[in-house]
Each structure stands twice: as structure tokens, then as C-alpha cells.
Design a protein around this motif. Sequence first.
Motif, PDB file in Angstrom:
ATOM      1  N   VAL A 118       0.864  -1.184   0.000  1.00 63.39           N
ATOM      2  CA  VAL A 118       0.000   0.000   0.000  1.00 63.39           C
ATOM      3  C   VAL A 118       0.899   1.231   0.000  1.00 63.39           C
ATOM      4  O   VAL A 118       1.700   1.419   0.912  1.00 63.39           O
ATOM      5  N   PRO A 119       0.804   2.078  -1.043  1.00 65.36           N
ATOM      6  CA  PRO A 119       1.657   3.264  -1.082  1.00 65.36           C
ATOM      7  C   PRO A 119       1.247   4.275  -0.006  1.00 65.36           C
ATOM      8  O   PRO A 119       0.091   4.677   0.056  1.00 65.36           O
ATOM      9  N   VAL A 120       2.183   4.664   0.832  1.00 64.02           N
ATOM     10  CA  VAL A 120       1.843   5.560   1.944  1.00 64.02           C
ATOM     11  C   VAL A 120       2.234   7.012   1.662  1.00 64.02           C
ATOM     12  O   VAL A 120       1.770   7.920   2.328  1.00 64.02           O
ATOM     13  N   TYR A 121       3.095   7.231   0.671  1.00 62.48           N
ATOM     14  CA  TYR A 121       3.403   8.611   0.302  1.00 62.48           C
ATOM     15  C   TYR A 121       3.541   8.669  -1.217  1.00 62.48           C
ATOM     16  O   TYR A 121       3.820   7.657  -1.872  1.00 62.48           O
ATOM     17  N   PRO A 122       3.345   9.852  -1.802  1.00 62.69           N
ATOM     18  CA  PRO A 122       3.315   9.960  -3.265  1.00 62.69           C
ATOM     19  C   PRO A 122       4.638   9.593  -3.931  1.00 62.69           C
ATOM     20  O   PRO A 122       5.672  10.186  -3.661  1.00 62.69           O
ATOM     21  N   THR A 123       4.590   8.587  -4.776  1.00 65.27           N
ATOM     22  CA  THR A 123       5.749   8.142  -5.558  1.00 65.27           C
ATOM     23  C   THR A 123       5.250   7.316  -6.733  1.00 65.27           C
ATOM     24  O   THR A 123       4.252   6.612  -6.611  1.00 65.27           O
ATOM     25  N   ARG A 124       5.961   7.387  -7.848  1.00 63.08           N
ATOM     26  CA  ARG A 124       5.519   6.633  -9.028  1.00 63.08           C
ATOM     27  C   ARG A 124       5.630   5.125  -8.831  1.00 63.08           C
ATOM     28  O   ARG A 124       4.888   4.362  -9.421  1.00 63.08           O
ATOM     29  N   THR A 125       6.591   4.698  -7.979  1.00 61.79           N
ATOM     30  CA  THR A 125       6.721   3.255  -7.740  1.00 61.79           C
ATOM     31  C   THR A 125       5.626   2.747  -6.796  1.00 61.79           C
ATOM     32  O   THR A 125       5.518   1.557  -6.556  1.00 61.79           O
ATOM     33  N   GLY A 126       4.821   3.693  -6.258  1.00 62.26           N
ATOM     34  CA  GLY A 126       3.674   3.282  -5.439  1.00 62.26           C
ATOM     35  C   GLY A 126       2.654   2.525  -6.257  1.00 62.26           C
ATOM     36  O   GLY A 126       1.875   1.741  -5.723  1.00 62.26           O
ATOM     37  N   PHE A 127       2.633   2.744  -7.583  1.00 62.98           N
ATOM     38  CA  PHE A 127       1.725   2.026  -8.478  1.00 62.98           C
ATOM     39  C   PHE A 127       2.515   1.030  -9.327  1.00 62.98           C
ATOM     40  O   PHE A 127       3.681   1.267  -9.647  1.00 62.98           O
ATOM     41  N   ASN A 128       1.880  -0.072  -9.691  1.00 59.38           N
ATOM     42  CA  ASN A 128       2.550  -1.038 -10.587  1.00 59.38           C
ATOM     43  C   ASN A 128       1.563  -1.699 -11.547  1.00 59.38           C
ATOM     44  O   ASN A 128       1.891  -2.703 -12.184  1.00 59.38           O
ATOM     45  N   TYR A 129       0.361  -1.123 -11.689  1.00 59.89           N
ATOM     46  CA  TYR A 129      -0.707  -1.828 -12.416  1.00 59.89           C
ATOM     47  C   TYR A 129      -1.717  -0.786 -12.880  1.00 59.89           C
ATOM     48  O   TYR A 129      -1.822   0.295 -12.286  1.00 59.89           O
ATOM     49  N   VAL A 130      -2.451  -1.100 -13.917  1.00 56.93           N
ATOM     50  CA  VAL A 130      -3.505  -0.173 -14.370  1.00 56.93           C
ATOM     51  C   VAL A 130      -4.726  -0.971 -14.822  1.00 56.93           C
ATOM     52  O   VAL A 130      -4.599  -1.998 -15.486  1.00 56.93           O
TER      53      VAL A 130
END
Length: 392
Positions: A118-130
Motif C-alpha cells: 500500500v503506497p503511503v506517500y506519493p511516488t511513481r513506484t507506489g503504483f505497478n498496475y492499471v
Amino acid sequence: DQPVKDYALTWEGVATTIFKSESFGKELNDKAFLLDDVKRLLTNVDSLTERLNIIFKFVQNKMNWNEVNDYYTDKGVKKAYADQTGNVAEINFILINMLKVAGIDANPVLVSTVENGVPVYPTRTGFNYVIAAAEIDGKQTLLDASRKFTYPGILPLNVLNWKGRLIKNDGTSKEINLEPTTTSKEFSNLVVKVDHLGKIEGKIRIQRTDYDAYDFRIENAEKNQESYLEKLEGRLGDLKVSNYNIENKKNNLQDPVVETFSFTSDNKADIIGGKIYLNPLLFFTRSKNPFNQEIRQMPVCFVYPSQEKININIDIPEGYEVESLPSPIRILLEDKQGIYVFNIVKDGNKIQISSSKEINSSIFAADSYGALKDFYQKMIMSQNEKIVLKKI
């Protein structure tokens, strides 16, 4: 020699940066090659919901996922479409583009899978799927055409992870909830006869909907019927299963999976001192609490809300009568997040039993663990009270 500009201070900034990439925003505007196929698919189809279902099924059947998760395309939607193979982004961007051509409002949703955390702060690696989100008449439906057993509104289980971020065509974004709101159901109906030796035989019908059906399909997709039945007999306590039939296992995915079969068992009743002792829920009886830790540090995740209902009609053997029955019970968790109801009545030479367990929240906070553990413990104690039959 330009000054550093940080786009990743907010989730909106992260989403804007991702959208501006050629492997994202540009690919969502590459639609010309899809026009002929969309036109052919939607001849004389006016309903937007029907259009969505037709396009989803077409993309799901045509495209094959290469098992790569990403929110960026690799070879691009046009080549992936020609190859009929692509990563998650390519398959779901093709779906979004076709839906747009069909006049449906569709947008990408950035997701972090369960494995990614679960991404806890803003970062592009916080997502890995669309995935895709389509909106018709103000109602939003989430879609993922990369897997073979999903359908509109049903996503892969590892995608059901807290929040996603929907990105619109102008690069703006908003947070959306990925937790399912529809309750998935498993209903079992049994008609059972018990003889004077404690042997039971009967018929059963099990119906599973939504994520319960999806989970069943995924788990048993590659199993042949013989190996599945062997496992089923063992799981239900060494029953003998016959006349097995299953509907909607690999097709009609929006319909429930329905199993029907006959069964016999010699070990579901105990005879002590001439009396027959029987668990009211037979082979559905729970004996162990899944929550055995003293203290829990992390939340408990059930993935999706669910309801399990069991209805049983038992024929008492000739020459016997009911000596005692388990007590009916109703157990509630706070805010009705969990509900367990057990009822049992005698009607002539029959016993009618109904059991219903509802888990109405996907996630329970760690401080709810004690109450959840107690809920299951009381449910198990109830299920292990015996029906006692005695000779007349």
C-alpha cells in the motif's frame, strides 16, 4: 541547466507525470486502428451497457496477458493488438480505447497490487498496475480484461488493494475505492437422510456468486473433474460423491457457479448407548478458529464482503425421535460488520436447519481482532453442539 522540478509532491503530481509519458497518455489516444472492429462488433447495439459487455468479452478473448504488470505500455497498443499479446497496460488501454470509440466514458485507474504493498506517500513506484473504469448513467464499473475469468465489476483478487487513482484525459486525477461493495455469496442446500446405523445420504446444491465464483474458477480452472472430486471428498470428510454436475465453470461468467451432487457417508454420526449424535451442519461444521494469535499487529483482510448460507433438511430414521437440539443463536459484531445466525426446528420426522454467516467489511482494524476472534469462537461452539436422536 534548468532548476529541478519535483512532480511527486502529491498524488495528483504523480498521476500527471505518468499521464504525460508517451507510453501512457499517447497510447490512450491511439484509436484509429480499432474503428472497424468496434463498428463490426456493435452493429445494431444501442445499449451502452450491452456495448460495454460485448467489447469487454471481445478484448478478453482476443488478448493474451504476457504476465507482465505495468502501467506503461511496452510495445504499444497497436502492436500488442496485432500480436494478440501484451502487458496489463496494453490490454486495458485497448479496452479503454474501444470503449471510447463506442461512446462510453472510460479512463485508466492506477493501482498498487497486494504484492506491491500500500503506497503511503506519493511516488511513481507506489503504483505497478492499471485497470479501466467505465461510467454509464452515473454508475462506475471497474474492469480488467487481462485475465480470463474476470468480468465487468470483478477484478483479479490481488488488485483489490485499498485505493486506486483514476486519471482523466486532461491529466487530472481522483482517488477511488477498490474495495468491492457487492456481497459475494455461497448458498448450500442439502436434503439428507440418516439411517439407524448413523449412515447419511443426500443431495446438495452449492451456488457461488461474484468473487466467490471467481475464486472458485481460478482455483479449479486447470483441474480435471476426477482430481477435483477426489479433493472435494477429502475436504468434506471422506464422503462418497456421485452424480456430480457443474454449471458456468468456464463460461457465462456473470452467472453463478452451480454444483449439484449426491453423497453418502458412514462417519458423520456417532452412536453411543443406542443414541445417534449428529453435528447439525454435518461436513460444513467448523472445528478450528482461524484466528489463533493472542495479539494482532496488522489489520485482518477478508478481501471482499461475503455471505455463507447453509440450509439442511434431515430425515430422522424410523423408530427414532429427537431427544435434544442445539440452541438457536445470533452473534453480532459492532456495526453489523459480522453476523452469524443459527436456527433449528423439528417438524414431524424432519429437522430443518439454517445457518448464515455474513462478513460485511473487507478489512478489520487490528484493534477489532479480539472481537473478531470471539465472534468465530462463539460460532464454532454453536456448530459443535450435537443433535441427539433416541429410540422411541
